[in-house]
Motif scaffolding. Sequence first.
Motif, mmCIF file in Angstrom:
data_model
loop_
_atom_site.group_PDB
_atom_site.id
_atom_site.type_symbol
_atom_site.label_atom_id
_atom_site.label_comp_id
_atom_site.label_asym_id
_atom_site.label_seq_id
_atom_site.Cartn_x
_atom_site.Cartn_y
_atom_site.Cartn_z
ATOM 1 N N VAL A 1 -11.701 4.745 -5.352
ATOM 2 C CA VAL A 1 -10.240 4.844 -5.273
ATOM 3 C C VAL A 1 -9.905 6.277 -4.859
ATOM 4 N N PRO A 2 -9.370 6.481 -3.653
ATOM 5 C CA PRO A 2 -9.135 7.854 -3.184
ATOM 6 C C PRO A 2 -7.940 8.517 -3.854
ATOM 7 N N ILE A 3 -8.127 9.731 -4.316
ATOM 8 C CA ILE A 3 -7.020 10.554 -4.806
ATOM 9 C C ILE A 3 -7.067 11.890 -4.078
ATOM 10 N N GLN B 1 -2.008 11.173 -3.753
ATOM 11 C CA GLN B 1 -2.234 10.247 -4.862
ATOM 12 C C GLN B 1 -3.053 10.953 -5.926
ATOM 13 N N ILE C 1 0.509 4.500 -0.159
ATOM 14 C CA ILE C 1 0.143 5.646 0.669
ATOM 15 C C ILE C 1 0.392 5.354 2.143
ATOM 16 N N PHE D 1 -3.387 13.368 0.986
ATOM 17 C CA PHE D 1 -3.734 12.654 2.211
ATOM 18 C C PHE D 1 -3.177 13.362 3.443
ATOM 19 N N HIS E 1 -7.954 2.320 3.128
ATOM 20 C CA HIS E 1 -9.047 2.026 2.198
ATOM 21 C C HIS E 1 -8.574 2.112 0.743
ATOM 22 N N ASP E 2 -7.298 2.456 0.548
ATOM 23 C CA ASP E 2 -6.788 2.709 -0.796
ATOM 24 C C ASP E 2 -6.852 1.467 -1.684
ATOM 25 N N ALA F 1 -5.883 5.891 3.942
ATOM 26 C CA ALA F 1 -4.872 5.122 3.217
ATOM 27 C C ALA F 1 -5.177 3.631 3.243
ATOM 28 N N ASN G 1 0.872 -1.178 0.000
ATOM 29 C CA ASN G 1 0.000 0.000 0.000
ATOM 30 C C ASN G 1 0.912 1.231 0.000
ATOM 31 N N ASN H 1 1.882 9.376 -5.465
ATOM 32 C CA ASN H 1 1.632 8.124 -6.180
ATOM 33 C C ASN H 1 0.669 8.416 -7.319
#
Length: 295
Positions: free
Chosen positions: A253-255, A172, A159, A258, A241-242, A239, A157, A198
Amino acid sequence: MLEVHLKPADYKSDVEPTWCSGCGDFGVVAALTRAYSELGLKPENIVSVSGIGCSSRLPLFVKNYSVHSLHGRAIPVAVGIKLARPDLTVIVETGDGDLFSIGAGHNPHAARRNIDITVICMDNQVYGLTKNQVSPTSREGLYGSLTPYGSIDRPVNPIATMLSYGATFVAQTYAGNLKHMTEVIKQAIQHKGFSFVNVISPCPTFNKVDTFQYYKGKVKDINEQGHDPSDYRKALELAFHDLDHYHDPNAPVPIGVFYKAELETYEDRMQSVKRRYKQVEDVQELIDMCKPKAL
């Protein structure tokens, strides 16, 4: 004499990119050169450093000082450049294999020391240059040339990893959103300290699962949803949950950014030490200063 404002195209070299048609890394070049233009950076004040891999060819395609270094060794080279010339903007352009496999041992130390460099990871979840092996960020079950029955490894992962290492800017973004990429990269460059970005950058040739079509409609900007980047605990929670979408195709999908913290950089602390000991004239005083302090 008025300073001429450079356009994004002015930062691109004459070398034609050798990436496959549709590669997400083309978008990263576009975002990076836009960021340089909007920040008004001079090419002679920028240094690109990369390792080995598809993404690590990026320094060839930009018109600034560049170092195409060894596999996994971009970060120590970048750190050396920054410590020698703290006035320069130093960008590491790398990939998920280069950064989180052979080069993984360098990440925690550059991050925890808060070296003022920007690390951009083009994450396509596969080794492309060596023709389709699974990478540290590949999803479980992904088929590759050396994993004909599917990968049995759990993915890294990125993040959560960089947050735990102590990076003071962690973000991200997505190669399918040029505007978002440009803005995030600009913030990363402007941040004083270790910045990690990322970039979800699909590989159209080898990774037939994590494609632009797969990510369409899934990416959600956490900052637009009210996330406060100064909240480290919340950043860690997000993160983790990424990678949910690896197990649930409907998961977002989180961007976005963070985490961001303004802390003293390694270069600043180094200068403080130099100033402190430069003022010491008595040898015994210097010895006393270097003695371990009693607990």
